[in-house]
Design an enzyme around this catalytic site. Structure first.
Site, PDB file in Angstrom:
ATOM      1  N   GLU A  79     109.036 103.202  29.736  1.00 48.21           N
ATOM      2  CA  GLU A  79     109.365 103.055  31.230  1.00 48.21           C
ATOM      3  C   GLU A  79     108.741 103.295  32.713  1.00 48.21           C
ATOM      4  OE1 GLU A  79     113.393 102.337  33.507  1.00 48.21           O
ATOM      5  OE2 GLU A  79     113.658 101.330  31.652  1.00 48.21           O
ATOM      6  N   CYS A 112     115.911 101.790  38.283  1.00 50.75           N
ATOM      7  CA  CYS A 112     114.391 100.961  37.915  1.00 50.75           C
ATOM      8  C   CYS A 112     113.799  99.565  39.169  1.00 50.75           C
ATOM      9  CB  CYS A 112     114.349 101.600  36.709  1.00 50.75           C
ATOM     10  SG  CYS A 112     115.355 100.765  35.423  1.00 50.75           S
TER      11      CYS A 112
END
Length: 518
Positions: A253, A290
């Site tokens: 990620e 995020c």
């Protein structure tokens, strides 16, 4: 001086983001021999761990969850000293970490994650079908890279560790340097809980240091990597994983803009509410999530500028996690503000004094400016900044969305009564994001069966998979088909009698019963 002696002298220090002062004792970087021993021990544990019954595997996860809860006060105090995330954030995050371990334990016992599938022989099929039985099996030792911004939920005992253990894979965690003391203690708690619950020796280990991380990715015992971090660092490790003599999957990620759109109808009905919710989301966790919405598309003439600015000025922004993140934020927000055509609604400013404090910033452009400077403006800036993009009409909005890179999320603030725009936005975001939200905000990720936390590049390196939720287990499993193997030699999940009682597909039909032959 040998490399091992040099590495042994390297130290990682925690720092209090409030003051910049050192926290706790230094943690030595892991030397090559120790890392090699941990990886080899994980390889030796892989077979025995995979051979455990599903109830025993679930018990390991529950033991770790219990141990974390029993030591919550100690762990939260350590984490607060190194992250300044405070309460209620850290108590909630530790509770989430324990809960996701227990959710994975429930999933292991339920058993459908194995995807047990039986196709009985059919000589009349074209071509004739043999007896085929398919099962997902553990890959082997997994390297997990902890994240800076979640010292529990995406760190040593976080979701990647939990899902890999649930899959039956040993784990070697590369701790994040932002919270080394917390990582050491959390690792001790996890290792002790696993050992007491009967996990094979070598099931779990923690290593420290940047070079140790690189060596972990290339170690021949490692079969997969879970990573949460920066685009640059993640891409470098992804390339390492791909360039091995035996390339391995790298589930990274890396970075996400998480665009949000407010339609004209939504702004007309509840513009003030949208402004407040957006500011709360982009400043949450000091913009270090995020899923932070890095772009908000608003119709030209929205009249929300004052509300956005006032809410941003009033937002409580804690210090950033470390000096590197603060330096990156300061540089990144200045670069955004310097792009020709960008208007500062809340201009970038620095925080004087000790520690890693940061002020929020809010910038604005129109769509033509965004299009002209896409390379400069469509980059994630980690921290409390976001970009308002003003669109003239639906066509201009949809053309702008076509420029956007892949993201973890896409958010729509809309009204169901609008004739066409919401449907077009849903379709556009479904092509570019792993999670599409309606009248919500993307910060905050539920841990559940239906969750998907992933997205097209650069959000992740593997958009087919999630790092949050039960199906995160699937990353660390591989399918094996058994053809015409005698029943007594098959894995228990595939035998005629289905002694484990698992959900499975028999000749295409889901059920949990035994094979009944005509």
């Amino acid at each position: 001086m040998t490399e091992q002696v040099v590495r042994a002298a390297e130290e990682l220090r925690g720092y209090d983001p409030r003051t910049g002062a050192e926290v706790g004792s230094p943690v030595p970087a892991t030397d090559p021999a120790t890392l090699d021993a941990a990886a080899r021990a994980a390889a030796e544990a892989a077979g025995p761990l995979a051979a455990l019954g599903l109830p025993e595997r679930a018990a390991l996860l529950r033991a770790v969850a219990t141990a974390l809860r029993e030591r919550d006060a100690e762990l939260i105090e350590l984490a607060d000293a190194e992250t300044a995330l405070g309460s209620p954030r850290l108590p909630g995050e530790l509770a989430r970490t324990a809960a996701q371990l227990e959710l994975f334990a429930d999933a292991v016992e339920e058993g459908s994650f194995c995807e047990a599938t039986v196709d009985l022989p059919d000589p009349s099929a074209t071509p004739p079908r043999p007896d085929l039985r398919r099962l997902l099996l553990p890959l082997g030792p997994v390297a997990v890279f902890a994240a800076s911004n979640f010292p529990f939920a995406f760190s040593v005992a976080g979701g990647d560790t939990a899902s890999a253990l649930a899959a039956g894979c040993p784990v070697v965690v590369k701790a994040h340097p932002s919270h080394p003391v917390t990582s050491v203690r959390t690792g001790e708690v996890v290792a002790a809980a696993l050992a007491a619950a009967g996990a094979p020796a070598g099931t779990f280990a923690v290593v420290h240091g940047e070079q140790a991380g690189r060596e972990l990715v290339t170690h021949p015992a490692i079969t997969a990597v879970g990573f949460t971090g920066s685009l640059g660092g993640g891409r470098a490790l992804f390339d390492l994983a791909s360039s091995r003599p035996d390339p391995i999957p790298f589930y990274g990620e890396l970075g996400s803009l998480n665009p949000a759109v407010a339609t004209p109808a939504a702004v007309a009905v509840r513009g003030a509410e949208i402004a407040k919710g957006f500011v709360g989301s982009y400043t949450m966790g000091s913009g270090q999530f995020c899923t932070k919405p890095g772009l908000l598309f608003l119709p030209t003439g929205h009249a929300l500028t004052e509300a956005l600015v006032q809410a941003s000025r009033a937002a409580t922004v804690a210090p950033l996690l470390n000096a590197r993140i603060r330096a990156g934020y300061d540089a990144g927000v200045r670069e955004l503000a310097a792009v020709d055509g960008v208007r500062p609604l809340l201009a970038p400013s620095t925080v004087d004094g000790p520690g890693f404090g940061a002020n929020p910033a809010l910038l604005a452009v129109d769509v033509p400016t965004l299009v002209a400077h896409a390379d400069e403006l469509l980059r994630e800036c980690f921290g409390p900044v976001s970009l308002i993009v003003e669109y003239a009409d639906a066509d201009e909005l949809l053309r702008a969305i076509e420029l956007l890179p892949g993201s973890l999320t896409g958010t729509i603030q809309g009204e169901a009564t609008e004739p066409e725009l919401p449907a077009a936005l849903l379709e556009a975001f479904a092509e570019r994001a792993g999670r599409v939200l309606w009248n919500g905000w993307p910060t905050g990720v539920a841990v559940s069966w239906a969750q998907h936390h992933g997205g097209p590049w650069p959000a992740t390196t593997a958009p087919l998979f999630t790092s949050v939720g039960v199906t995160a287990i699937r990353r660390f499993l591989r399918p094996v088909a058994y053809q015409d193997v005698p029943d007594a030699l098959l894995p228990a999940a595939l035998r005629d009698a289905n002694p484990l009682g698992l959900p499975r597909r028999l000749n295409g039909v889901l059920g949990d019963g035994p094979v009944v032959r005509g």
